[in-house]
Design a protein around this motif. Structure first.
Motif, PDB file in Angstrom:
ATOM      1  N   VAL A   1      29.343  28.819  30.954  1.00 41.07           N
ATOM      2  CA  VAL A   1      30.236  29.667  30.159  1.00 41.07           C
ATOM      3  C   VAL A   1      31.264  30.304  31.091  1.00 41.07           C
ATOM      4  CG1 VAL A   1      30.404  31.639  28.592  1.00 41.07           C
ATOM      5  CG2 VAL A   1      28.385  30.135  28.516  1.00 41.07           C
ATOM      6  N   ILE A   2      32.531  30.263  30.692  1.00 43.44           N
ATOM      7  CA  ILE A   2      33.615  30.954  31.403  1.00 43.44           C
ATOM      8  C   ILE A   2      34.207  31.960  30.420  1.00 43.44           C
ATOM      9  CG2 ILE A   2      35.759  30.741  32.698  1.00 43.44           C
ATOM     10  CD1 ILE A   2      35.082  27.842  33.227  1.00 43.44           C
ATOM     11  N   LEU A   3      34.149  33.254  30.778  1.00 43.67           N
ATOM     12  CA  LEU A   3      34.570  34.331  29.878  1.00 43.67           C
ATOM     13  C   LEU A   3      35.894  34.909  30.359  1.00 43.67           C
ATOM     14  CD1 LEU A   3      34.124  36.434  27.609  1.00 43.67           C
ATOM     15  CD2 LEU A   3      32.788  37.788  29.240  1.00 43.67           C
ATOM     16  N   CYS A   4      36.860  35.002  29.443  1.00 43.43           N
ATOM     17  CA  CYS A   4      38.179  35.594  29.728  1.00 43.43           C
ATOM     18  C   CYS A   4      38.468  36.648  28.655  1.00 43.43           C
ATOM     19  CB  CYS A   4      39.265  34.519  29.742  1.00 43.43           C
ATOM     20  SG  CYS A   4      40.925  35.163  30.101  1.00 43.43           S
ATOM     21  N   VAL A   5      38.606  37.890  29.067  1.00 42.31           N
ATOM     22  CA  VAL A   5      38.879  39.007  28.142  1.00 42.31           C
ATOM     23  C   VAL A   5      40.358  39.348  28.267  1.00 42.31           C
ATOM     24  CG1 VAL A   5      38.338  41.382  27.523  1.00 42.31           C
ATOM     25  CG2 VAL A   5      36.526  39.861  28.349  1.00 42.31           C
TER      26      VAL A   5
ATOM     27  N   VAL B   1      36.196  35.869  34.366  1.00 43.39           N
ATOM     28  CA  VAL B   1      37.528  35.765  34.969  1.00 43.39           C
ATOM     29  C   VAL B   1      38.001  37.167  35.329  1.00 43.39           C
ATOM     30  CG1 VAL B   1      39.903  35.013  34.643  1.00 43.39           C
ATOM     31  CG2 VAL B   1      38.018  33.722  33.614  1.00 43.39           C
ATOM     32  N   PRO B   2      38.297  37.453  36.602  1.00 49.03           N
ATOM     33  CA  PRO B   2      38.739  38.805  36.982  1.00 49.03           C
ATOM     34  C   PRO B   2      40.077  39.150  36.340  1.00 49.03           C
ATOM     35  CG  PRO B   2      38.052  37.527  38.903  1.00 49.03           C
ATOM     36  CD  PRO B   2      38.150  36.571  37.759  1.00 49.03           C
TER      37      PRO B   2
ATOM     38  N   SER C   1      43.944  33.972  36.833  1.00 46.78           N
ATOM     39  CA  SER C   1      43.689  32.859  35.925  1.00 46.78           C
ATOM     40  C   SER C   1      42.764  31.866  36.616  1.00 46.78           C
ATOM     41  CB  SER C   1      45.002  32.180  35.533  1.00 46.78           C
ATOM     42  OG  SER C   1      45.689  31.721  36.687  1.00 46.78           O
ATOM     43  N   VAL C   2      41.936  31.176  35.811  1.00 43.67           N
ATOM     44  CA  VAL C   2      40.914  30.263  36.334  1.00 43.67           C
ATOM     45  C   VAL C   2      41.067  28.913  35.652  1.00 43.67           C
ATOM     46  CG1 VAL C   2      38.438  29.817  36.490  1.00 43.67           C
ATOM     47  CG2 VAL C   2      39.309  32.110  36.906  1.00 43.67           C
ATOM     48  N   VAL C   3      40.972  27.837  36.465  1.00 39.47           N
ATOM     49  CA  VAL C   3      41.033  26.461  35.955  1.00 39.47           C
ATOM     50  C   VAL C   3      39.924  25.666  36.649  1.00 39.47           C
ATOM     51  CG1 VAL C   3      42.400  24.369  35.799  1.00 39.47           C
ATOM     52  CG2 VAL C   3      43.511  26.584  35.554  1.00 39.47           C
ATOM     53  N   PRO C   4      39.026  24.998  35.868  1.00 42.67           N
ATOM     54  CA  PRO C   4      38.025  24.132  36.505  1.00 42.67           C
ATOM     55  C   PRO C   4      38.643  22.783  36.884  1.00 42.67           C
ATOM     56  CG  PRO C   4      37.681  24.189  34.137  1.00 42.67           C
ATOM     57  CD  PRO C   4      38.800  25.134  34.419  1.00 42.67           C
TER      58      PRO C   4
ATOM     59  N   ALA D   1      31.328  36.789  39.117  1.00 40.12           N
ATOM     60  CA  ALA D   1      32.785  36.785  39.046  1.00 40.12           C
ATOM     61  C   ALA D   1      33.307  35.445  39.569  1.00 40.12           C
ATOM     62  CB  ALA D   1      33.362  37.933  39.857  1.00 40.12           C
ATOM     63  N   ALA D   2      34.399  34.980  38.981  1.00 39.10           N
ATOM     64  CA  ALA D   2      34.973  33.688  39.364  1.00 39.10           C
ATOM     65  C   ALA D   2      35.464  33.742  40.807  1.00 39.10           C
ATOM     66  CB  ALA D   2      36.120  33.317  38.428  1.00 39.10           C
ATOM     67  N   ILE D   3      34.998  32.782  41.629  1.00 36.95           N
ATOM     68  CA  ILE D   3      35.381  32.676  43.040  1.00 36.95           C
ATOM     69  C   ILE D   3      35.973  31.297  43.255  1.00 36.95           C
ATOM     70  CG2 ILE D   3      34.568  32.757  45.426  1.00 36.95           C
ATOM     71  CD1 ILE D   3      32.299  34.538  44.486  1.00 36.95           C
TER      72      ILE D   3
END
Length: 856
Positions: A43-47, A86-87, A91-94, A71-73
């Motif tokens: 699960v990747i959570l973005c608020v 996602v801090p 922005s985060v991309v796998p 936290a996403a690293i």
């Protein structure tokens, strides 16, 4: 890239990746993510809340529910069963199962972060990507969810209202595969995960059984199955009204929702290049109750032309009428099956049928255009309805604002740029004579009840400079004071459109301030006038105020006595005792009082009485201390002096009583009758009293010799004209004991002169004295009483008596005097020589009792 995703599952299987986009983070969302259905899902959570939430708070909340949350690293691997947060601001991309973390959220702000996330998940995970939007917000995650659909993933949107979706969220719900309440989302995603695993196993089974001389690689077989699945046609299921009932994967590229009210109608959602032909094919399939396969259609996608083949086939027919339709979308290059080619040949070979079909399509297009025009006409009606609703809401808001302004009782008047009255509150009637008919009139034309001559100038200045002005004005009629605030009035577009005047009644506040100022002045006057030092201390015994007199008394620097600094002025011998008493008073909250020595600005130490009393609150706790420091040095000296005076008074009374007793005894022995005893005793007591009276008038307890002599002469009415009686000599001060004894001697000489001497027979008296020596025991008083012109004394005059005995025996004994008393022709001559020493009184006191007894 979707096919190249590493087999990161524990058994080598590809796992599901869930991209969650939430409008906010709360305990309910944390409980949702803690469900066991997500144990095998990454699960990747973005608020995307407008007020960013600290990622540490989200992590702590999730971990409290036993969720593996991190936290996403950058570079970190995706792990099933883990929630990656996602801090904020990133922005985060796998990419190939690893996270790529970037700073910033793109040009779209917070909404861009969720689109970047979902697009990356779709591109990296393909059909194993799931996009989930919680509490959908208009314009959020739309492109991201479309990317998930395009790559064959599943899109789920949380249903926010039980009665139907929010109009703001309908565009994204039209893309979603499922719109579900939160309680059903986890189970739906779990079923999709199970479906993918079963499909993967079913696709890999033939590859495991097939052998061509050697075993095929299992991963190769699975990838081949995924490729085959990817080229399967996308489709939708619609009802007889052409509303979509179900989406398949990879439908995103064929959808292009129209602007306006959200709808699930397929002709309104499909790409505009396919819209007319699809609508016509749907109507033909419904009318002919048969499958329709129009010729390939050109569709513009990202600047490139793609040929699309449509197939519309009715299903679930009942009573000869189709109830649902399946619409397939397939790229023309992959759809050349034998059946399609035969159908194409039939269509191309039969001109009549083709012409009839084109005619029907033209009719359908005309019908579609008519419906679109009808829909366009309905849009203004909808807009009018919405406008009417907004007007009603605005009316309610205006009513609420009016009620609020009236409830505040603040006089307010609104003016336009021409200073005309635009609106006002009822409380303004106490300031201006305003009524409803005055709306639109210039405010300066209306009489006011306040003294504000500069009102017009101030209002124009605010209009000109767009600044705020405050004034304090007075209403003479009701004796009220107002704080006037003039400020620019802003319109809904944040433009300045006039001014607003508010009149805040501050009469009570002004009276309170005046009373407080007067009280403060009285306090300062009293503090300045009292001759003592005052101080206050907080509950912790730290001094926080002293009056100026304290600084003047101690000479300490300003604020140097605050806190515990005042103890530096305490005498070292008193410091420990004072500190213990002060702290003890702080523990018990009683009255603190002690005497100590304070260093004085004049040098040295002075005695001070330090006293403080605690002030308690309603709960009984000490809030403050109020105290004073009084200089008692003079009082201590006065007390010591008083003790000395009391001792001296007691000594004098004792001596006087001894003298009186001696006088009475000698008088009683020398006289023959009671009358003579009474007369002589009275005279001698009076002489003693006169001496005491003169001594009492002297602060130093001394008597002037000349005053003593003259008082005795005046007591017998002797003529003090300087002819018969002459009194002369230097100023000589006698202490009380020499004055008493010498006074009695002078009294006896005066009494003798009245009875037998110069005052009785017309003679003269010459009284004179002198002082020999400089100081100490060498100084002596030579006193002479000499009578002249007195006839020869008769033999009846007694030669021995109280007077002669006092002069010849008493003075030498008590004062150490040398005396000579003789009766000669012409009168009495008496010479008394007395030593004058400073401690004569003390020297005589030691012999008083014994001397009086001996004299007796």
């Amino acid at each position: 890239m979707a096919d190249d995703l590493a087999d990161t599952g524990p058994a080598g299987d590809k796992f599901l990746v869930l991209g969650v986009v939430a409008a906010t983070f709360d305990d309910a969302l944390a409980d949702f993510l803690a469900q066991p259905e997500f144990a095998e899902i990454a699960v990747i959570l973005c608020v995307v809340h407008q007020a960013p939430i600290d990622s540490d708070v989200m992590l702590e909340t999730l971990r409290c529910r036993s969720v593996d949350a991190v936290a996403a690293i950058d570079g970190e691997m995706l792990v099933p069963g883990r929630v990656t947060v996602v801090p904020n601001g990133r922005s985060v991309v796998p990419i190939e199962g690893r996270l790529s973390v970037r700073d910033g959220a793109g040009s779209s702000g917070q909404a861009g972060r969720c689109d970047i996330l979902l697009t990356g998940v779709a591109a990296d995970c393909g059909d194993h990507a799931v996009g989930l939007v919680m509490r959908p917000v208009a314009g959020t995650a739309t492109s991201g969810m479309a990317a998930v659909k395009k790559h064959g993933g599943m899109c789920v949107v949380e249903q926010t209202h039980s009665a139907g979706p929010d109009p703001a969220s309908r565009p994204i719900e039209s893309i979603a595969d499922y719109v579900l309440p939160r309680s059903e989302i986890a189970s739906c995603i779990a079923r999709y995960d199970v479906h993918l695993r079963r499909s993967a196993r079913s696709r890999s089974a033939p590859a495991e059984e097939a052998r061509t001389g050697e075993q095929l690689d299992a991963n190769l077989a699975r990838r081949a199955a995924r490729i085959a699945d990817r080229y399967a046609p996308a489709y939708v299921v619609v009802d007889d009204g052409f509303d979509i009932l179900h989406f398949s994967g990879r439908m995103g590229r064929y959808l292009e929702p129209k602007q306006g009210t959200a709808s699930l109608s397929l002709p309104l959602l499909v790409h505009h290049d396919l819209r007319s032909d699809l609508h016509a094919a749907l109507r033909i399939a419904r009318d002919d109750r048969d499958a329709v396969r129009p010729p390939p259609l050109a569709m513009e996608v990202d600047g490139e032309t793609e040929m699309v083949r449509l197939v519309v086939e009715p299903v679930d027919c009942e009573d000869g009428a189709p109830r649902n339709f399946v619409v397939l979308f397939q790229s023309a290059e992959f759809a050349a099956s034998s059946r399609d080619r035969e159908a194409g040949k039939d269509l191309r070979g039969d001109d009549d049928r083709r012409l009839e079909s084109e005619l029907r399509q033209m009719r359908e297009r005309r019908q579609e255009t008519t419906e679109e025009l009808g829909a366009a006409n309905r849009e203004p009606q909808t807009a009018n309805g919405e406008l009417g609703q907004r007007v009603a809401e605005l009316a309610r808001a205006n009513a609420d604002l009016k009620n609020f302004l009236e409830s505040t009782r603040i006089a307010t008047v609104f003016l336009d740029d021409d200073l005309r009255v635009r609106n006002f509150t009822p409380a303004i009637a106490d300031i201006f004579h305003l009524i409803e008919s005055d709306l639109g009139r210039p405010l300066m034309h209306i009489a006011g009840r306040i003294d504000f001559d500069d009102l017009s100038e101030d209002v124009r200045r605010v209009v000109r400079t767009r600044t705020t002005i405050e004034r304090e004005v007075h209403n003479q009629k009701n004796d009220r004071r107002y704080l006037v605030r003039i400020l620019p009035c802003r319109s809904g577009g944040n433009f300045i459109g006039g001014v607003v005047l508010t009149f805040l009644d501050i009469s009570d506040l002004a009276r309170t301030e005046t009373a407080l100022r007067e009280s403060d002045e009285r306090f300062r006057g009293m503090v300045k006038s009292v001759p003592i030092e005052l101080f206050t201390a907080d509950a912790g015994l730290h001094w926080d105020y002293v009056n100026e007199r304290f600084y003047e008394f101690t000479g300490m620097p300003e604020r140097g006595v605050l806190g515990h600094g005042w103890m530096t002025a305490v005498h070292p011998d008193d410091l420990d005792r004072v500190r213990d008493c002060w702290l003890d008073a702080g523990r018990h909250g009683g009255i603190f009082q002690t005497e100590l020595r304070f260093q004085s600005v004049e040098g040295g130490f002075r005695s001070v009485l330090l006293r403080a009393e605690a002030v308690r609150n309603e709960a009984g706790a000490v809030e403050r201390w109020y105290g004073s420091a009084s200089d008692i040095s003079e009082m201590r000296l006065a007390t010591e002096h008083q003790k000395l005076l009391m001792a001296e008074l007691q000594h004098r009374v004792k001596n006087i009583l001894a003298v009186v007793r001696s006088i009475f005894s000698r008088t009683l022995e020398a006289e023959d009758s009671v009358e003579q005893v009474a007369s002589h005793f009275r005279g001698r007591i009076d002489a003693l009293a006169r001496t005491q009276t003169i001594l009492a008038r002297s602060p130093q307890g001394q008597i002037e010799l000349e005053e003593l002599v003259r008082d005795e002469l005046l007591s017998v009415d002797a003529p003090m004209d300087g002819m018969r009686i002459r009194v002369r000599g230097p100023s000589v001060h006698l202490f009380h004991k020499p004055a008493e004894t010498l006074g009695l001697a002078v009294h006896e000489l005066v009494t003798n002169a009245v009875k037998y001497g110069a005052l009785a027979l017309g003679g003269e008296i010459d009284i004179f004295w002198s002082v020999d020596g400089q100081s100490g025991s060498a100084r002596r008083l030579h006193f002479t009483w000499e009578e002249k012109g007195v006839p020869m004394v008769s033999g009846d005059i007694p030669r021995e008596g109280f007077g002669s005995e006092l002069i010849e025996r008493g003075l030498p004994y008590q004062l150490g005097a040398t005396t000579a008393f003789e009766l000669r022709p012409g009168g009495v001559r008496c010479v008394i020589d007395i030593p004058l020493i400073d401690d004569m009184a003390d020297a005589v006191f030691s012999r008083d009792a014994a001397g009086e007894e001996d004299l007796a």
